[in-house]
Design a protein around this motif. Sequence first.
Motif, PDB file in Angstrom:
ATOM      1  N   VAL A 186      51.745  28.090 123.726  1.00 38.95           N
ATOM      2  CA  VAL A 186      53.095  27.562 123.923  1.00 38.95           C
ATOM      3  C   VAL A 186      54.113  28.701 123.887  1.00 38.95           C
ATOM      4  CG1 VAL A 186      54.832  25.906 123.141  1.00 38.95           C
ATOM      5  CG2 VAL A 186      52.397  25.423 122.784  1.00 38.95           C
ATOM      6  N   PRO A 187      54.590  29.176 125.043  1.00 40.34           N
ATOM      7  CA  PRO A 187      55.721  30.113 125.067  1.00 40.34           C
ATOM      8  C   PRO A 187      57.033  29.333 125.109  1.00 40.34           C
ATOM      9  CG  PRO A 187      54.757  29.958 127.249  1.00 40.34           C
ATOM     10  CD  PRO A 187      53.975  29.016 126.369  1.00 40.34           C
ATOM     11  N   GLU A 208      59.135  33.423 121.557  1.00 41.52           N
ATOM     12  CA  GLU A 208      57.887  33.245 120.806  1.00 41.52           C
ATOM     13  C   GLU A 208      56.809  32.686 121.722  1.00 41.52           C
ATOM     14  OE1 GLU A 208      56.286  30.299 117.330  1.00 41.52           O
ATOM     15  OE2 GLU A 208      58.038  31.509 116.822  1.00 41.52           O
ATOM     16  N   THR A 209      55.564  33.047 121.460  1.00 39.72           N
ATOM     17  CA  THR A 209      54.402  32.452 122.108  1.00 39.72           C
ATOM     18  C   THR A 209      53.341  32.226 121.044  1.00 39.72           C
ATOM     19  OG1 THR A 209      54.826  33.570 124.211  1.00 39.72           O
ATOM     20  CG2 THR A 209      52.603  32.708 123.859  1.00 39.72           C
ATOM     21  N   ASN A 210      52.926  30.975 120.860  1.00 39.59           N
ATOM     22  CA  ASN A 210      51.910  30.723 119.839  1.00 39.59           C
ATOM     23  C   ASN A 210      50.618  30.201 120.454  1.00 39.59           C
ATOM     24  OD1 ASN A 210      51.999  27.683 119.757  1.00 39.59           O
ATOM     25  ND2 ASN A 210      54.092  28.054 119.007  1.00 39.59           N
ATOM     26  N   VAL A 211      49.512  30.526 119.777  1.00 30.00           N
ATOM     27  CA  VAL A 211      48.180  30.048 120.125  1.00 30.00           C
ATOM     28  C   VAL A 211      47.760  29.108 119.002  1.00 30.00           C
ATOM     29  CG1 VAL A 211      45.796  30.668 120.665  1.00 30.00           C
ATOM     30  CG2 VAL A 211      47.666  32.219 121.297  1.00 30.00           C
ATOM     31  N   ARG A 212      47.363  27.885 119.349  1.00 26.08           N
ATOM     32  CA  ARG A 212      47.234  26.855 118.330  1.00 26.08           C
ATOM     33  C   ARG A 212      46.091  25.896 118.620  1.00 26.08           C
ATOM     34  NH1 ARG A 212      52.849  23.938 119.711  1.00 26.08           N
ATOM     35  NH2 ARG A 212      51.992  21.924 119.114  1.00 26.08           N
ATOM     36  N   MET A 218      58.943  40.925 124.833  1.00 22.04           N
ATOM     37  CA  MET A 218      58.848  39.665 125.558  1.00 22.04           C
ATOM     38  C   MET A 218      60.064  39.484 126.465  1.00 22.04           C
ATOM     39  SD  MET A 218      57.525  37.335 122.313  1.00 22.04           S
ATOM     40  CE  MET A 218      56.733  36.053 123.277  1.00 22.04           C
ATOM     41  N   SER A 219      59.867  38.735 127.550  1.00 22.29           N
ATOM     42  CA  SER A 219      60.976  38.427 128.451  1.00 22.29           C
ATOM     43  C   SER A 219      60.809  37.011 128.976  1.00 22.29           C
ATOM     44  CB  SER A 219      61.034  39.417 129.614  1.00 22.29           C
ATOM     45  OG  SER A 219      59.877  39.300 130.430  1.00 22.29           O
ATOM     46  N   ALA A 220      61.935  36.404 129.343  1.00 21.07           N
ATOM     47  CA  ALA A 220      61.929  35.056 129.908  1.00 21.07           C
ATOM     48  C   ALA A 220      62.971  35.000 131.020  1.00 21.07           C
ATOM     49  CB  ALA A 220      62.237  34.025 128.838  1.00 21.07           C
ATOM     50  N   HIS A 221      62.585  34.425 132.138  1.00 17.79           N
ATOM     51  CA  HIS A 221      63.503  34.289 133.267  1.00 17.79           C
ATOM     52  C   HIS A 221      63.333  32.896 133.859  1.00 17.79           C
ATOM     53  CE1 HIS A 221      64.340  38.616 133.231  1.00 17.79           C
ATOM     54  NE2 HIS A 221      63.032  38.784 133.069  1.00 17.79           N
ATOM     55  N   GLY A 222      64.438  32.325 134.293  1.00 16.69           N
ATOM     56  CA  GLY A 222      64.374  31.004 134.899  1.00 16.69           C
ATOM     57  C   GLY A 222      65.501  30.788 135.887  1.00 16.69           C
ATOM     58  N   ARG A 232      59.431  31.894 134.174  1.00 23.70           N
ATOM     59  CA  ARG A 232      58.324  32.792 133.867  1.00 23.70           C
ATOM     60  C   ARG A 232      58.541  33.449 132.512  1.00 23.70           C
ATOM     61  NH1 ARG A 232      61.244  35.768 137.752  1.00 23.70           N
ATOM     62  NH2 ARG A 232      61.771  37.901 137.169  1.00 23.70           N
ATOM     63  N   TYR A 233      57.434  33.693 131.825  1.00 27.52           N
ATOM     64  CA  TYR A 233      57.416  34.376 130.532  1.00 27.52           C
ATOM     65  C   TYR A 233      56.478  35.572 130.617  1.00 27.52           C
ATOM     66  CZ  TYR A 233      59.738  30.461 128.136  1.00 27.52           C
ATOM     67  OH  TYR A 233      60.645  29.500 127.725  1.00 27.52           O
ATOM     68  N   ARG A 234      56.856  36.640 129.921  1.00 30.53           N
ATOM     69  CA  ARG A 234      56.012  37.826 129.810  1.00 30.53           C
ATOM     70  C   ARG A 234      55.980  38.268 128.353  1.00 30.53           C
ATOM     71  NH1 ARG A 234      55.571  36.164 134.186  1.00 30.53           N
ATOM     72  NH2 ARG A 234      55.556  37.234 136.208  1.00 30.53           N
ATOM     73  N   SER A 235      54.824  38.742 127.888  1.00 35.50           N
ATOM     74  CA  SER A 235      54.700  39.200 126.504  1.00 35.50           C
ATOM     75  C   SER A 235      53.652  40.298 126.429  1.00 35.50           C
ATOM     76  CB  SER A 235      54.285  38.032 125.597  1.00 35.50           C
ATOM     77  OG  SER A 235      54.081  38.458 124.274  1.00 35.50           O
ATOM     78  N   ALA A 236      53.943  41.331 125.631  1.00 36.24           N
ATOM     79  CA  ALA A 236      52.989  42.430 125.422  1.00 36.24           C
ATOM     80  C   ALA A 236      53.118  42.913 123.984  1.00 36.24           C
ATOM     81  CB  ALA A 236      53.251  43.573 126.388  1.00 36.24           C
ATOM     82  N   ARG A 237      52.056  42.774 123.226  1.00 35.74           N
ATOM     83  CA  ARG A 237      52.058  43.271 121.855  1.00 35.74           C
ATOM     84  C   ARG A 237      52.157  44.784 121.837  1.00 35.74           C
ATOM     85  NH1 ARG A 237      47.309  39.775 118.899  1.00 35.74           N
ATOM     86  NH2 ARG A 237      48.376  37.749 119.103  1.00 35.74           N
ATOM     87  N   ARG A 238      52.716  45.275 120.772  1.00 37.83           N
ATOM     88  CA  ARG A 238      52.876  46.720 120.615  1.00 37.83           C
ATOM     89  C   ARG A 238      51.518  47.407 120.720  1.00 37.83           C
ATOM     90  NH1 ARG A 238      55.542  48.542 115.103  1.00 37.83           N
ATOM     91  NH2 ARG A 238      53.651  47.507 114.378  1.00 37.83           N
ATOM     92  N   GLY A 239      51.469  48.490 121.471  1.00 46.42           N
ATOM     93  CA  GLY A 239      50.234  49.229 121.639  1.00 46.42           C
ATOM     94  C   GLY A 239      49.292  48.626 122.663  1.00 46.42           C
ATOM     95  N   GLY A 240      49.770  47.602 123.397  1.00 45.56           N
ATOM     96  CA  GLY A 240      48.928  46.989 124.426  1.00 45.56           C
ATOM     97  C   GLY A 240      47.775  46.178 123.875  1.00 45.56           C
ATOM     98  N   ALA A 241      47.907  45.695 122.607  1.00 45.10           N
ATOM     99  CA  ALA A 241      46.807  44.960 121.979  1.00 45.10           C
ATOM    100  C   ALA A 241      46.492  43.650 122.690  1.00 45.10           C
ATOM    101  CB  ALA A 241      47.146  44.696 120.510  1.00 45.10           C
ATOM    102  N   ALA A 242      47.498  42.998 123.238  1.00 42.87           N
ATOM    103  CA  ALA A 242      47.279  41.739 123.961  1.00 42.87           C
ATOM    104  C   ALA A 242      48.509  41.436 124.802  1.00 42.87           C
ATOM    105  CB  ALA A 242      46.998  40.595 122.989  1.00 42.87           C
TER     106      ALA A 242
END
Length: 237
Positions: free
Chosen positions: A58-59, A80-84, A124-128, A134-144
């Motif tokens: 859910v972003p 925020e983006t959560n995995v649940r 993270m970024s969000a555009h509409g 659209r949503y974009r997310s990248a953890r620090r260091g490219g972890a995910a």
Amino acid sequence: MIDRLAPSKRPVGMNAGTQRWESLLFCHWEIDAERLRPHVPETLDLDTFDGRAFVGIVPFKMRNIRPSWLPRRFAFNFLETNVRTYVTHNDRPGVYFFSLDASSRLAVIAARIGWSLPYFFAQMSAHGSGDEHRYRSARRGGAAEHRVSFRVAEHLGPSVPESLEHFLFERYLLFVEKRGRVFCGQVHHDPYDVWTAEVTEFADQLITAAGLPKLGERPTLAHYSPGVDVEVFSIRE
């Protein structure tokens, strides 16, 4: 017997804070319960709909976040983006989070210390524009990384009790395990006003980064809600 309506009732007393959740995209995959069970603490039971278990991503936008003691002018925003997945504890239905990515370092620190939730800082970024988002997310260091584009489609309205949509969206409790003890946090808001969504682009590494098995290339279910105003109540054992 699981009462799925009781958690939606507002708790008595003062809230711990308020916030608004906006532009939520609910992405879901069905998963075999036996594959999911090893990834959820033994103190929690899997919650299923007609025997079907689900994992969701859910972003969304977190807006006007503030604890109850903070003046409104100091409220802040982040993405925020959560995995649940969905669980029960003592027959109370709620959410179990595998991970939560946020664009605010302060939110990550506060949630890890105050709620023991597995938050990660991400760019993270969000555009509409209109019905396109659209949503974009990248953890620090490219972890995910995670990216999704979608189009808002058919209006469904608030979910009907006992429906699959109600099972997936109307969740007011979260459960977290700390040193073998289960803690519960509660939120209160109006029911989500829901649309179906058409996912036009999707790429995700958050699910496997959480240790879950790889699921489909795109979610099997996708829904959108413009948002709700939320009261947050303190986490308790």
